[in-house]
Design a protein around this motif. Structure first.
Motif, PDB file in Angstrom:
ATOM      1  N   THR A  97      63.539  28.490  27.084  1.00  0.00           N
ATOM      2  CA  THR A  97      62.644  29.178  28.023  1.00  0.00           C
ATOM      3  C   THR A  97      61.747  30.168  27.273  1.00  0.00           C
ATOM      4  O   THR A  97      60.532  30.233  27.520  1.00  0.00           O
ATOM      5  CB  THR A  97      63.461  29.921  29.104  1.00  0.00           C
ATOM      6  N   GLY A  98      62.352  30.905  26.352  1.00  0.00           N
ATOM      7  CA  GLY A  98      61.599  31.895  25.581  1.00  0.00           C
ATOM      8  C   GLY A  98      60.468  31.257  24.789  1.00  0.00           C
ATOM      9  O   GLY A  98      59.349  31.775  24.755  1.00  0.00           O
ATOM     10  N   LEU A  99      60.759  30.119  24.160  1.00  0.00           N
ATOM     11  CA  LEU A  99      59.719  29.424  23.381  1.00  0.00           C
ATOM     12  C   LEU A  99      58.608  28.934  24.305  1.00  0.00           C
ATOM     13  O   LEU A  99      57.426  29.052  23.980  1.00  0.00           O
ATOM     14  CB  LEU A  99      60.337  28.247  22.611  1.00  0.00           C
TER      15      LEU A  99
ATOM     16  N   GLY B 238      71.016  30.340  38.391  1.00  0.00           N
ATOM     17  CA  GLY B 238      70.307  29.283  37.681  1.00  0.00           C
ATOM     18  C   GLY B 238      68.968  29.730  37.126  1.00  0.00           C
ATOM     19  O   GLY B 238      68.027  28.958  37.026  1.00  0.00           O
ATOM     20  N   VAL B 239      68.906  30.999  36.755  1.00  0.00           N
ATOM     21  CA  VAL B 239      67.684  31.528  36.130  1.00  0.00           C
ATOM     22  C   VAL B 239      68.027  31.931  34.702  1.00  0.00           C
ATOM     23  O   VAL B 239      68.798  32.869  34.517  1.00  0.00           O
ATOM     24  CB  VAL B 239      67.164  32.773  36.883  1.00  0.00           C
ATOM     25  N   PRO B 240      67.497  31.250  33.699  1.00  0.00           N
ATOM     26  CA  PRO B 240      67.822  31.643  32.321  1.00  0.00           C
ATOM     27  C   PRO B 240      67.660  33.153  32.115  1.00  0.00           C
ATOM     28  O   PRO B 240      66.665  33.735  32.573  1.00  0.00           O
ATOM     29  CB  PRO B 240      66.823  30.846  31.483  1.00  0.00           C
ATOM     30  N   VAL B 241      68.650  33.779  31.461  1.00  0.00           N
ATOM     31  CA  VAL B 241      68.738  35.239  31.422  1.00  0.00           C
ATOM     32  C   VAL B 241      67.519  35.892  30.765  1.00  0.00           C
ATOM     33  O   VAL B 241      67.212  37.059  31.016  1.00  0.00           O
ATOM     34  CB  VAL B 241      70.063  35.678  30.749  1.00  0.00           C
ATOM     35  N   ILE B 242      66.782  35.116  29.976  1.00  0.00           N
ATOM     36  CA  ILE B 242      65.607  35.663  29.288  1.00  0.00           C
ATOM     37  C   ILE B 242      64.512  36.058  30.301  1.00  0.00           C
ATOM     38  O   ILE B 242      63.665  36.899  30.015  1.00  0.00           O
ATOM     39  CB  ILE B 242      65.085  34.654  28.238  1.00  0.00           C
ATOM     40  N   HIS B 243      64.552  35.464  31.505  1.00  0.00           N
ATOM     41  CA  HIS B 243      63.601  35.861  32.554  1.00  0.00           C
ATOM     42  C   HIS B 243      63.867  37.282  33.050  1.00  0.00           C
ATOM     43  O   HIS B 243      62.982  37.926  33.603  1.00  0.00           O
ATOM     44  CB  HIS B 243      63.691  34.909  33.751  1.00  0.00           C
ATOM     45  N   ASP B 244      65.118  37.742  32.894  1.00  0.00           N
ATOM     46  CA  ASP B 244      65.487  39.094  33.340  1.00  0.00           C
ATOM     47  C   ASP B 244      65.095  40.078  32.249  1.00  0.00           C
ATOM     48  O   ASP B 244      65.916  40.507  31.440  1.00  0.00           O
ATOM     49  CB  ASP B 244      67.001  39.131  33.618  1.00  0.00           C
ATOM     50  N   ASN B 245      63.804  40.436  32.228  1.00  0.00           N
ATOM     51  CA  ASN B 245      63.356  41.245  31.091  1.00  0.00           C
ATOM     52  C   ASN B 245      63.650  42.737  31.237  1.00  0.00           C
ATOM     53  O   ASN B 245      63.229  43.545  30.429  1.00  0.00           O
ATOM     54  CB  ASN B 245      61.881  40.987  30.750  1.00  0.00           C
ATOM     55  N   GLU B 246      64.427  43.065  32.277  1.00  0.00           N
ATOM     56  CA  GLU B 246      64.947  44.433  32.385  1.00  0.00           C
ATOM     57  C   GLU B 246      66.306  44.539  31.693  1.00  0.00           C
ATOM     58  O   GLU B 246      66.729  45.612  31.292  1.00  0.00           O
ATOM     59  CB  GLU B 246      65.137  44.812  33.858  1.00  0.00           C
ATOM     60  N   SER B 247      67.004  43.421  31.602  1.00  0.00           N
ATOM     61  CA  SER B 247      68.375  43.451  31.085  1.00  0.00           C
ATOM     62  C   SER B 247      68.404  43.456  29.557  1.00  0.00           C
ATOM     63  O   SER B 247      67.482  42.967  28.902  1.00  0.00           O
ATOM     64  CB  SER B 247      69.151  42.242  31.592  1.00  0.00           C
ATOM     65  N   LYS B 248      69.501  44.012  29.029  1.00  0.00           N
ATOM     66  CA  LYS B 248      69.657  44.055  27.572  1.00  0.00           C
ATOM     67  C   LYS B 248      69.725  42.655  26.995  1.00  0.00           C
ATOM     68  O   LYS B 248      69.108  42.362  25.976  1.00  0.00           O
ATOM     69  CB  LYS B 248      70.957  44.793  27.226  1.00  0.00           C
ATOM     70  N   ALA B 249      70.521  41.781  27.638  1.00  0.00           N
ATOM     71  CA  ALA B 249      70.668  40.418  27.118  1.00  0.00           C
ATOM     72  C   ALA B 249      69.321  39.700  27.134  1.00  0.00           C
ATOM     73  O   ALA B 249      68.966  39.013  26.173  1.00  0.00           O
ATOM     74  CB  ALA B 249      71.701  39.640  27.924  1.00  0.00           C
ATOM     75  N   GLY B 250      68.569  39.886  28.208  1.00  0.00           N
ATOM     76  CA  GLY B 250      67.251  39.257  28.301  1.00  0.00           C
ATOM     77  C   GLY B 250      66.330  39.728  27.186  1.00  0.00           C
ATOM     78  O   GLY B 250      65.651  38.933  26.539  1.00  0.00           O
ATOM     79  N   LYS B 251      66.333  41.042  26.946  1.00  0.00           N
ATOM     80  CA  LYS B 251      65.489  41.607  25.878  1.00  0.00           C
ATOM     81  C   LYS B 251      65.941  41.108  24.507  1.00  0.00           C
ATOM     82  O   LYS B 251      65.119  40.775  23.648  1.00  0.00           O
ATOM     83  CB  LYS B 251      65.562  43.132  25.902  1.00  0.00           C
ATOM     84  N   ALA B 252      67.280  41.078  24.310  1.00  0.00           N
ATOM     85  CA  ALA B 252      67.807  40.660  23.003  1.00  0.00           C
ATOM     86  C   ALA B 252      67.468  39.189  22.738  1.00  0.00           C
ATOM     87  O   ALA B 252      67.158  38.808  21.603  1.00  0.00           O
ATOM     88  CB  ALA B 252      69.321  40.879  22.947  1.00  0.00           C
ATOM     89  N   TYR B 253      67.526  38.352  23.780  1.00  0.00           N
ATOM     90  CA  TYR B 253      67.138  36.946  23.609  1.00  0.00           C
ATOM     91  C   TYR B 253      65.643  36.823  23.299  1.00  0.00           C
ATOM     92  O   TYR B 253      65.237  36.022  22.462  1.00  0.00           O
ATOM     93  CB  TYR B 253      67.491  36.118  24.846  1.00  0.00           C
ATOM     94  N   ALA B 254      64.831  37.623  23.965  1.00  0.00           N
ATOM     95  CA  ALA B 254      63.386  37.578  23.705  1.00  0.00           C
ATOM     96  C   ALA B 254      63.097  37.947  22.245  1.00  0.00           C
ATOM     97  O   ALA B 254      62.268  37.313  21.587  1.00  0.00           O
ATOM     98  CB  ALA B 254      62.658  38.520  24.657  1.00  0.00           C
ATOM     99  N   ASP B 255      63.816  38.958  21.749  1.00  0.00           N
ATOM    100  CA  ASP B 255      63.667  39.344  20.336  1.00  0.00           C
ATOM    101  C   ASP B 255      64.061  38.186  19.418  1.00  0.00           C
ATOM    102  O   ASP B 255      63.393  37.896  18.424  1.00  0.00           O
ATOM    103  CB  ASP B 255      64.573  40.541  19.999  1.00  0.00           C
ATOM    104  N   ALA B 256      65.185  37.533  19.760  1.00  0.00           N
ATOM    105  CA  ALA B 256      65.691  36.447  18.922  1.00  0.00           C
ATOM    106  C   ALA B 256      64.691  35.293  18.870  1.00  0.00           C
ATOM    107  O   ALA B 256      64.457  34.705  17.811  1.00  0.00           O
ATOM    108  CB  ALA B 256      67.038  35.955  19.439  1.00  0.00           C
TER     109      ALA B 256
END
Lengths: 271, 93
Positions: free
Chosen positions: A25-27, A223-241
């Motif tokens: 999703t991030g890509l 069923g929403v990939p966590v990267i869409h949750d750009n308020e959450s730490k996990a979402g932000k960390a995935y976006a960074d990755a």
């Protein structure tokens, strides 16, 4: 030229499918045409994590067997313009994935101008996991800071270095380490392996650290990939990755415990 | 972290135990995985030969190949049964 990236771990339950859905999703969100393939034949779950379980008509094995075309089987993501999902089959026939069949599908995806092909590996080191990693250019090895996961990750790294097509051709699969379910507070208390420890043991370049975060379960519930949750730490960390995966230099975050007040420190309620 | 945790934390560093255990097992397994495929067959054959003369158990023989730059050392470690007082352990290279 499409880049094939396997998301693998050896051990089950460490977050491969969560990671595959987040990275693909991030890509796609960054504008790259991306396909994500579920290699977990018999136990497909990527469709559920990506909320397309009711849109599955044809699957990976149907395409390999010629029962459907790749275009018929690919599911277009509803949230992301550039993202397509190829679901796993529910067949119990473990040998349904052949090397030739997988290669044919990957080549066809390349011809369709996909930039990234993410292969979501099943757990273990059996046939399905081997098929997922065999054609990989790069690998994201997902590990929890925990002994059995780290040991299994080392096994998978060894297999990538010896059994993949790149290895057979005398080349290297580019390896990335992704540590998930990281709890900086427990690391600070000496209860959990730290990032540096895992990095040192596995001798693999760190792609990212995903903190233990309630948003991951919330995301999979819906069923929403966590990267869409750009308020959450996990979402932000995935976006960074994902940014690092595309070559950007991004500082690591969420590696140290959050500051707590003196009051919270002294009177922590037991869980 | 509560006050109690603060005073007991030195004793409870289980992460460092995990790290030590992992370093040992990972190093051991990497060595094993790097060994060529014929090593298991070689071990079996060597055991058959020794068995002709001495009654030993498969667990009591260890074959290891170590690489040191441009040469390799094949190490055979056979533990003979206690019944034989003359030879407890033979180590031949």
């Amino acid at each position: 030229m499409a880049k094939i990236i396997v998301v693998t771990s050896g051990k089950g339950g460490v977050g491969k499918t969560t990671t595959s859905s987040a990275i693909s999703t991030g890509l796609a969100l960054r504008g790259h045409k991306t396909a994500v393939i579920d290699f977990d034949i018999g136990l497909r779950n990527l469709d559920l994590i990506m909320n397309c379980e009711r849109r599955v008509v044809y699957d990976f094995v149907n395409v390999i067997n010629g029962d459907a075309t790749l275009k018929q089987a690919l599911i277009k993501d509803k949230r992301c313009e550039n993202l397509f999902i190829l679901p796993a089959s529910q067949t119990r026939d473990k040998d349904a994935l052949t090397k030739e069949g997988v290669e044919k599908v990957l080549n066809e995806l390349k011809e369709m101008d996909f930039e990234y092909i993410i292969c979501d590996s099943p757990a273990g080191i059996e046939h399905g996991a081997f098929m997922a990693l065999y054609f990989a250019d790069e690998a994201v090895v997902v590990a929890n800071p925990e002994v059995s996961s780290v040991r299994d990750s080392d096994r998978i790294l060894g297999i990538l270095q010896s059994k993949s097509r790149k290895a057979e051709q005398g080349e290297n699969v580019v390896e990335h380490l992704l540590i998930t379910r990281y709890d900086p507070a427990r690391v600070a208390r000496g209860e959990m392996l730290g990032v540096a420890d895992v990095e040192e043991i596995l001798a693999t370049k760190l792609l990212g650290v995903i903190p233990e975060c309630q948003s991951v379960l919330k995301a999979s519930n819906q069923g929403v990939p966590v990267i869409h949750d750009n308020e959450s730490k996990a979402g932000k960390a995935y976006a960074d990755a994902v940014a690092r995966l595309t070559g950007e230099q991004v500082e690591h975050r969420f590696l140290t415990p959050e500051h707590k007040s003196l009051f919270q420190r002294l009177f922590r309620r037991s869980a | 972290m509560s006050l109690f945790d603060y005073f007991s934390r030195k004793k409870n560093n289980t992460a460092s135990i995990a790290k030590e255990r992992l370093q040992v097992i990972v190093a051991h397994e990497r060595r094993q995985n790097k060994q060529p495929d014929y090593l298991a067959a070689l071990q079996k054959d060597i055991m058959e030969v020794i068995k002709k003369y001495v009654d030993i158990d498969i667990d009591n023989i260890e074959v290891q190949l170590d690489n040191h730059g441009n040469f390799s050392v094949l190490e055979l470690n056979v533990t003979l049964p206690d019944k034989l007082p003359a030879a407890k352990a033979g180590n031949s290279r």
